[in-house]
Write an enzyme that holds these catalytic residues in place. Structure first.
Site, PDB file in Angstrom:
ATOM      1  N   HIS A 219       0.846  -1.202   0.000  1.00  0.00           N
ATOM      2  CA  HIS A 219       0.000   0.000   0.000  1.00  0.00           C
ATOM      3  C   HIS A 219       0.879   1.249   0.000  1.00  0.00           C
ATOM      4  CE1 HIS A 219      -2.996  -3.001   1.483  1.00  0.00           C
ATOM      5  NE2 HIS A 219      -3.757  -2.315   0.646  1.00  0.00           N
ATOM      6  N   PHE A 221       2.719   4.533  -2.874  1.00  0.00           N
ATOM      7  CA  PHE A 221       2.340   5.438  -3.966  1.00  0.00           C
ATOM      8  C   PHE A 221       2.277   4.715  -5.303  1.00  0.00           C
ATOM      9  CE2 PHE A 221       3.535   8.594  -7.271  1.00  0.00           C
ATOM     10  CZ  PHE A 221       2.365   9.345  -7.233  1.00  0.00           C
ATOM     11  N   ARG A 222       3.087   3.686  -5.510  1.00  0.00           N
ATOM     12  CA  ARG A 222       3.021   2.941  -6.774  1.00  0.00           C
ATOM     13  C   ARG A 222       1.668   2.234  -6.892  1.00  0.00           C
ATOM     14  NH1 ARG A 222       6.990   1.935 -10.249  1.00  0.00           N
ATOM     15  NH2 ARG A 222       8.564   2.494  -8.690  1.00  0.00           N
ATOM     16  N   ASP A 260      -6.053   5.180  -0.765  1.00  0.00           N
ATOM     17  CA  ASP A 260      -5.272   4.508   0.299  1.00  0.00           C
ATOM     18  C   ASP A 260      -4.302   5.452   0.991  1.00  0.00           C
ATOM     19  OD1 ASP A 260      -6.156   1.912   0.695  1.00  0.00           O
ATOM     20  OD2 ASP A 260      -5.049   1.100  -0.996  1.00  0.00           O
ATOM     21  N   ASP A 369      -9.089  -1.259  -7.735  1.00  0.00           N
ATOM     22  CA  ASP A 369      -8.316  -1.440  -6.505  1.00  0.00           C
ATOM     23  C   ASP A 369      -7.689  -2.833  -6.409  1.00  0.00           C
ATOM     24  OD1 ASP A 369      -7.249  -0.867  -4.002  1.00  0.00           O
ATOM     25  OD2 ASP A 369      -9.077  -1.420  -2.934  1.00  0.00           O
ATOM     26  N   ALA A 419      -3.066 -18.502  -1.812  1.00  0.00           N
ATOM     27  CA  ALA A 419      -3.443 -17.105  -1.593  1.00  0.00           C
ATOM     28  C   ALA A 419      -4.298 -16.573  -2.732  1.00  0.00           C
ATOM     29  CB  ALA A 419      -2.200 -16.242  -1.429  1.00  0.00           C
TER      30      ALA A 419
END
EC number: 3.1.4.-
Length: 522
Positions: A219, A221-222, A260, A369, A419
């Site tokens: 989480h 800036f990229r 975010d 997102d 996952a």
């Protein structure tokens, strides 16, 4: 004569004036006039006595005025002295308060470093801090303003076209370049012109946004740029500029950029279980998403970063409420509720219906997102590594603090295939396929990559399962040979003796298929 006259001192006499005895000199006007008035009678005496009374009143009035001005002069001096003393006290107090603030900032920095050290060492529970906090009196703290400027990049036509596609590789760009790309998106969509944004203010706002994303594994800036670029790509891919208003475009892009902000790297479950400041402040209701909204509008509230400074108050209220609604929708706890609502409208969708359009915007920001698996494998897989790293940081901290640990975050239980398979099958594909009903053009470029990704991770899981079954029979792999035959022959060392174990054809086929996929063979 001269000597005796110069040493003459006038006598002092007592006169009855208005029933009161007053001491006067023989040479005083009052004494002389009184004697004259006594020697005269009749009208002349009355007139003289009236003059004496007027004269006496005038003398009293002048005395009072003189005393009044004397009092005012003394009072002004006293006030000046008092004001000077108070100013000196205030200056000293301001100086002391300034020194206190410096010390407080030093203490805060020391505490921040200590907290980071404790977190990295897996120490005891510490509060999940955030850049934005509130002082004891409830006033908000402003974000840093001393952020550097970034150079202007001229984007090539190739880059401009690539920005409009979900296949865009976000790993090839530095922060300054990503800022330039975001700036270009706002200009290209016509948002700068439509909302009369000052281009310099837009730059400052984007810098403020970048400054307030933390350096988390995932989480960061990229990730913000990744989500914003996917939103920009979906706007073009789905021709939303022809179907939605400019206000809707602005809401979608701004919510994606801000969604975010100041994420601490620990999810809502941790915030609530650990009773962090954010969870307490927002009553355990989407604490992170509420925090992202608060930080977003704290940045916009600064005049130098207010990209909406030139729009009407009512228009800003509408934008603000809509952006908040979209950011709050990114809480995965609300995923089922939002998708079910969209499913009810998608078959009879009406772009003129405000409720339908709002529902679409909620689903679009959710798609963007969590859209990493839509991208090519070489772009998507590093994101999975980053996400698992952040999950493992949280689970390690939860273990050290005695909090519940989610199985999909536990480094001792989770693998890449486990996952992703459930998430892709039960979250991503159903949502994107629902959107595909409204925009069929996304199937090839967005939905099919999801199906391929699901198949890829299912194959990896089958290999993992097969290897798990083989492992109990072997303690040490000595040699692999005859790789191209119908069986995979392995020389194994078990309990000190050599034996040949023939693995199943199914495992060999999976390995060969995986090898071909990785090398681009059919």
């Amino acid at each position: 004569m001269g000597t005796s006259s110069s040493s003459y001192a006038p006598k002092t006499v007592y006169l009855d004036v208005d029933g009161k005895m007053q001491k006067v000199s023989e040479t005083s006007d009052l004494y002389i006039m009184t004697r004259c008035s006594c020697s005269k009678g009749g009208e002349a005496g009355d007139k003289l006595r009236s003059q004496i009374s007027s004269h006496r009143f005038l003398l009293k009035s002048r005395s009072y005025v003189f005393l009044h001005f004397c009092f005012r002069a003394f009072r002004i001096n006293e006030l000046k002295t008092e004001v000077t003393n108070r100013l000196a006290m205030l200056e000293k107090r301001v100086e002391l308060e300034g020194l206190k603030m410096v010390e407080i900032e030093k203490c805060k920095n020391d505490l921040r470093k200590l907290r980071d050290e404790m977190t990295s060492k897996g120490g005891g529970r510490v509060t999940c801090g955030c850049k934005y906090s509130f002082t004891e009196d409830g006033k908000k703290l402003s974000p840093r303003r001393d952020v550097p400027n970034y150079p202007k990049y001229t984007l090539s036509q190739e880059t401009i076209e690539a920005l409009k596609k979900p296949t865009f590789d976000v790993w090839h760009w530095e922060h300054n370049e990503m800022l330039s790309c975001l700036e270009y998106m706002y200009h290209d969509l016509g948002l700068v012109k439509e909302f009369n944004m000052n281009p310099i203010t837009l730059k400052r706002w984007l810098l403020g946004i970048q400054e307030n994303y933390r350096n988390n594994p995932f989480h960061n800036f990229r990730h913000c740029f990744c989500v914003s670029q996917m939103m920009y790509g979906m706007i073009h891919l789905c021709n939303l500029q022809e179907r939605l208003t400019m206000t809707d475009m602005c809401i979608l892009m701004t919510a994606a950029v801000c969604h975010d902000l100041d994420h601490p790297g620990y999810n809502n479950t941790y915030q609530i279980n650990a009773h962090t400041e954010l969870a307490v402040r927002y009553n355990d209701i989407s604490p992170l998403e509420n925090h992202h909204c608060a930080v977003a509008f704290q940045i916009i509230s600064m005049p130098e970063c207010n990209i909406f400074a030139n729009i009407e108050t009512e228009a800003f209220k509408h934008l603000r409420q809509a952006i908040i609604t979209l950011i709050l929708a990114t809480d995965m706890a609300r995923h089922g509720e939002i998708l079910d609502s969209f499913k009810q409208n998608v078959d009879n969708f009406d772009f003129t219906n405000h409720k339908h359009v709002t529902c679409l915007k909620l689903v679009l920001i959710k798609c963007c997102d969590i859209s990493n698996e839509v991208r090519p494998t070489e772009v998507a897989e590093p994101w999975l590594d980053c996400l698992l790293e952040e999950y493992f940081m949280q689970s390690d901290r939860e273990k050290s603090e005695g909090l519940p640990v989610a199985p999909f975050m536990d480094r001792d239980k989770v693998t890449k295939p486990t996952a992703q398979i459930g998430f892709i099958k039960f979250v991503l594909i159903p949502m994107f396929e629902t959107v595909m009903k409204l925009f069929p053009q996304i199937e090839e470029i967005m939905v099919q990559p999801l199906r391929d990704s699901r198949d890829h991770y299912e194959e990896l899981k089958q290999i993992d399962d097969a290897m798990t079954e083989v492992k109990p029979f072997s303690s040490h792999l000595v040699d692999l040979k005859n790789r191209g035959q119908s069986h995979l022959h392995c020389m194994l060392k078990i309990n000190g003796t050599n034996m040949e174990y023939i693995m199943a054809d199914s495992l060999y086929r999976l390995l060969r298929k995986k090898n071909n996929r990785e090398h681009g063979h059919l």
